[in-house]
Design an enzyme around this catalytic site. Structure first.
Site, PDB file in Angstrom:
ATOM      1  N   ASP A 201       0.912  -1.141   0.000  1.00 22.05           N
ATOM      2  CA  ASP A 201       0.000   0.000   0.000  1.00 22.05           C
ATOM      3  C   ASP A 201       0.948   1.186   0.000  1.00 22.05           C
ATOM      4  O   ASP A 201       1.562   1.493   1.031  1.00 22.05           O
ATOM      5  CB  ASP A 201      -0.881   0.022   1.250  1.00 22.05           C
ATOM      6  N   HIS A 202       1.109   1.819  -1.151  1.00 19.92           N
ATOM      7  CA  HIS A 202       2.214   2.771  -1.242  1.00 19.92           C
ATOM      8  C   HIS A 202       2.049   3.959  -0.299  1.00 19.92           C
ATOM      9  O   HIS A 202       3.009   4.646  -0.003  1.00 19.92           O
ATOM     10  CB  HIS A 202       2.448   3.220  -2.693  1.00 19.92           C
ATOM     11  N   GLU A 240      -8.287  14.048  -5.222  1.00 23.01           N
ATOM     12  CA  GLU A 240      -7.449  14.099  -6.423  1.00 23.01           C
ATOM     13  C   GLU A 240      -8.088  15.016  -7.454  1.00 23.01           C
ATOM     14  O   GLU A 240      -9.311  15.002  -7.612  1.00 23.01           O
ATOM     15  CB  GLU A 240      -7.306  12.703  -7.017  1.00 23.01           C
ATOM     16  N   ASP A 259     -10.650   1.197  -4.973  1.00 22.16           N
ATOM     17  CA  ASP A 259      -9.362   1.739  -5.417  1.00 22.16           C
ATOM     18  C   ASP A 259      -8.655   2.505  -4.299  1.00 22.16           C
ATOM     19  O   ASP A 259      -7.430   2.494  -4.225  1.00 22.16           O
ATOM     20  CB  ASP A 259      -9.611   2.663  -6.622  1.00 22.16           C
ATOM     21  N   HIS A 264      -5.826   2.833   1.051  1.00 21.31           N
ATOM     22  CA  HIS A 264      -5.154   4.030   1.559  1.00 21.31           C
ATOM     23  C   HIS A 264      -5.904   4.705   2.718  1.00 21.31           C
ATOM     24  O   HIS A 264      -5.319   5.074   3.718  1.00 21.31           O
ATOM     25  CB  HIS A 264      -4.947   5.039   0.431  1.00 21.31           C
TER      26      HIS A 264
HETATM   27  C1  BG6 Z   1      -3.488   4.452  -6.354  1.00 21.07           C
HETATM   28  C2  BG6 Z   1      -4.830   4.482  -7.008  1.00 21.07           C
HETATM   29  O1  BG6 Z   1      -3.394   3.385  -5.461  1.00 21.07           O
HETATM   30  O2  BG6 Z   1      -3.278   5.665  -5.655  1.00 21.07           O
HETATM   31  C3  BG6 Z   1      -4.962   5.676  -7.925  1.00 21.07           C
HETATM   32  O3  BG6 Z   1      -5.017   3.290  -7.750  1.00 21.07           O
HETATM   33  C4  BG6 Z   1      -4.621   6.948  -7.200  1.00 21.07           C
HETATM   34  O4  BG6 Z   1      -6.258   5.751  -8.475  1.00 21.07           O
HETATM   35  C5  BG6 Z   1      -3.295   6.814  -6.474  1.00 21.07           C
HETATM   36  O5  BG6 Z   1      -4.563   7.994  -8.147  1.00 21.07           O
HETATM   37  C6  BG6 Z   1      -3.050   8.008  -5.581  1.00 21.07           C
HETATM   38  O6  BG6 Z   1      -1.763   7.926  -5.063  1.00 21.07           O
HETATM   39  P1  BG6 Z   1      -0.956   9.241  -4.673  1.00 21.07           P
HETATM   40  O7  BG6 Z   1       0.313   8.734  -4.092  1.00 21.07           O
HETATM   41  O8  BG6 Z   1      -0.772  10.015  -5.935  1.00 21.07           O
HETATM   42  O9  BG6 Z   1      -1.824   9.970  -3.690  1.00 21.07           O
END
Ligand code: BG6
Length: 518
Positions: A201-202, A240, A259, A264
């Site tokens: 989960d980045h 976003e 998603d 997140h």
């Molecule tokens: C991803 C989603 O996990 O996270 C995307 O699949 C989203 O839809 C993205 O845009 C958002 O990541 P960050 O790091 O740009 O907030």
């Protein structure tokens, strides 16, 4: 981090010890895909640049298309020039990295390909020094996660208990509901030990997300207030500005709830709400996070009906750029009922949080790009200052800005000079001005941790399943009450009016970042 005994004066830390990164051959499945080009290879390059990769290291890209090593290297180089988050690219460092990158043509669902991969892994020149220490990175479409794990095991490449390291990184999405996540967990666990499985989960790799643990538990001033006696509500927003762009094919089957919310947002919620862990080792932290999710009862359909909002964006302009209506986006069904915005209220039924609503919202094509956690404290009794406030006294709140403008602000009320009035002001800490330090990208941190076998910043099987239990309940409601047309929200707004009403009917409102305040 490892479970270690600390000497007096030593401190435990969430930062990895760079020298521990062991010699490894990393195999990236999905090597010709976007993620490899935009994130994974640039992350390896930055690790090398920062001296975090060992001398004995190699990368094999596994994908279907025929390609030579040279062609693959050239593609990656072009991508690095475009996507590296530090510029200019240090060519000397890249040259050192790229000569250890190889290409392997194979089919993800073909066991023979994995047998050939096993041979290749022993044949590359670096193999002699590295031995059979492998990091497999599944950066493929999720349909292949299970097959890849099974095929790796059948080729003798999965976890072994002979002193070699065999680790598996799995990208998201991890399942599409509770059942598929359970099935995937059991398939992966039949090939790899749970401690060798690293579910990405980045968000957990972001510095400001890791800081939540420091902020909460390395300070003594917040903990006494961090509960239902002082906190009125918690708001977590991941907003976003971009639409789905080229990802309509995937997104239309997922929506904002799968998603973003399932992973997140729930990760942010658990780190905000968890109890202090017994230590900073991976299991202690993840135990506490899972306890939070377990303490959220599966909401009844009646509760959800009142407390969940979903909607889809209409077309318009954001920052001068045209955004088509969601249903006009590439690879999105014209009648699609997929939500691009979701807001929901959850309740954590434990001693700390009973009665405190956690409001979560996320959406695409919104007014601004920001991720924030707002801890909103209870208002003081009104008798003294309600008149003096004149509507300009906000409740105290802590604004934890995950991105951008990473930092923390606290809102409190002060006397307006020369007037018998009170007004809210903001005291701010900004990472950028507080530290003159290289901020690694999430993927850099996550790769290092997987290489050293450190699991804290990855989600455990039970965590993923608990989050799916909650998201499934939303889908159950939506299945029972299908709509002919999802409400639309204006592109460039902060979502549908129902999202505001979700808070307003209890006398609350979403806290907006300063740039969106009227
Ligand atoms: C991803 C989603 O996990 O996270 C995307 O699949 C989203 O839809 C993205 O845009 C958002 O990541 P960050 O790091 O740009 O907030």
């Amino acid at each position: 981090m490892s479970i270690c005994t600390l000497e007096p004066g030593e401190t435990q830390t969430l930062a990895p010890a760079p020298t521990r990164v062991p010699p490894t051959i990393a195999v990236i499945f999905g090597a010709t895909g976007d993620l490899t080009h935009r994130k994974i290879v640039p992350a390896f390059y930055h690790l090398a640049k920062n001296g975090l990769l060992p001398e004995d290291f190699a990368i094999i890209g596994f994908a279907r298309r025929p390609k030579s090593d040279e062609e693959f290297r050239k593609d990656l180089e072009e991508a690095l020039m475009e996507f590296s988050h530090t510029k200019p690219v240090d060519e000397a460092v890249w040259k050192k990295v790229v000569k250890h990158i190889y290409y392997f043509q194979g089919e993800l669902d073909d066991p023979e390909s994995y047998k050939k991969l096993a041979i290749k892994l022993k044949e590359i020149p670096e193999a002699a020094k590295i031995g059979e220490n492998y990091l497999f990175y599944l950066a493929t479409s999720p349909n292949y996660f299970g097959d890849a794990a099974k095929n790796l095991a059948a080729a003798g490449l999965a976890s072994k208990h002979d002193g070699t390291r065999r680790r598996l990184i799995v990208e998201k999405p991890f399942g599409e509901d509770l059942q598929s996540a359970r099935d995937l967990n059991s398939t992966l666990q039949s090939a790899f030990d749970e401690r060798d499985i690293f579910r990405i989960d980045h968000y957990l790799g972001k510095e400001t997300v890791q800081n939540l643990i420091y902020f909460r538990f390395a300070n003594s001033i917040y903990e006494p207030l961090w509960n239902r006696i002082y906190i009125d509500n918690v708001q977590i927003t991941v907003a976003e500005q971009v639409g789905v762009e080229s990802r309509g094919g995937y997104y239309d089957g997922a929506g904002a709830s799968r998603d973003m919310l399932q992973n997140h947002l729930f990760q942010l919620l658990t780190l905000t709400a968890m109890e202090p862990p017994a230590s900073l080792d991976a299991e202690s932290i993840r135990d506490e996070k899972v306890k939070v999710l377990r303490s959220i009862p599966t909401p009844s359909l009646d509760f959800l009906q009142k407390n969940v909002v979903r909607a889809q964006y209409g077309g318009g302009f954001i920052n001068g750029k045209t955004i088509p209506a969601y249903r006009q986006e590439e690879k999105v069904a014209h009648e699609s009922q997929t939500e691009t915005f979701v807001a929901a209220r959850f309740e954590i039924d434990n001693w700390r949080w009973h009665g405190v609503p956690f409001y979560l919202r996320t959406g695409k094509a919104l007014a601004a790009q920001f991720t924030e956690i707002n801890i909103v404290f209870k208002r003081p009794p009104g008798v003294l200052f309600s008149a003096a406030g004149n509507g300009r006294m906000l409740p105290n709140s802590l604004r934890i800005r995950i991105q951008p403008n990473e930092g923390i602000g606290i809102i409190f009320n002060v006397k307006v000079p020369a007037k018998a009035e009170a007004e809210s002001v903001d005291m701010d800490f900004l990472y950028k001005s507080g530290f003159d330090h290289y901020l690694p990208e999430a993927y850099e941190r996550l790769l290092v941790d997987a290489l050293v076998g450190e699991s804290t910043l990855f989600t455990r099987s039970d965590e993923v399943e608990q989050a799916w239990r909650l998201v499934d309940s939303l889908h159950e409601l939506w299945k029972k009450q299908p709509v002919r047309d999802l409400p639309l929200y204006a592109c460039g707004s902060m979502g549908p009016v129902e999202s505001d009403l979700l808070l307003e009917r209890n006398g609350r409102s979403w806290i907006l970042p300063p740039e969106l305040k009227k």
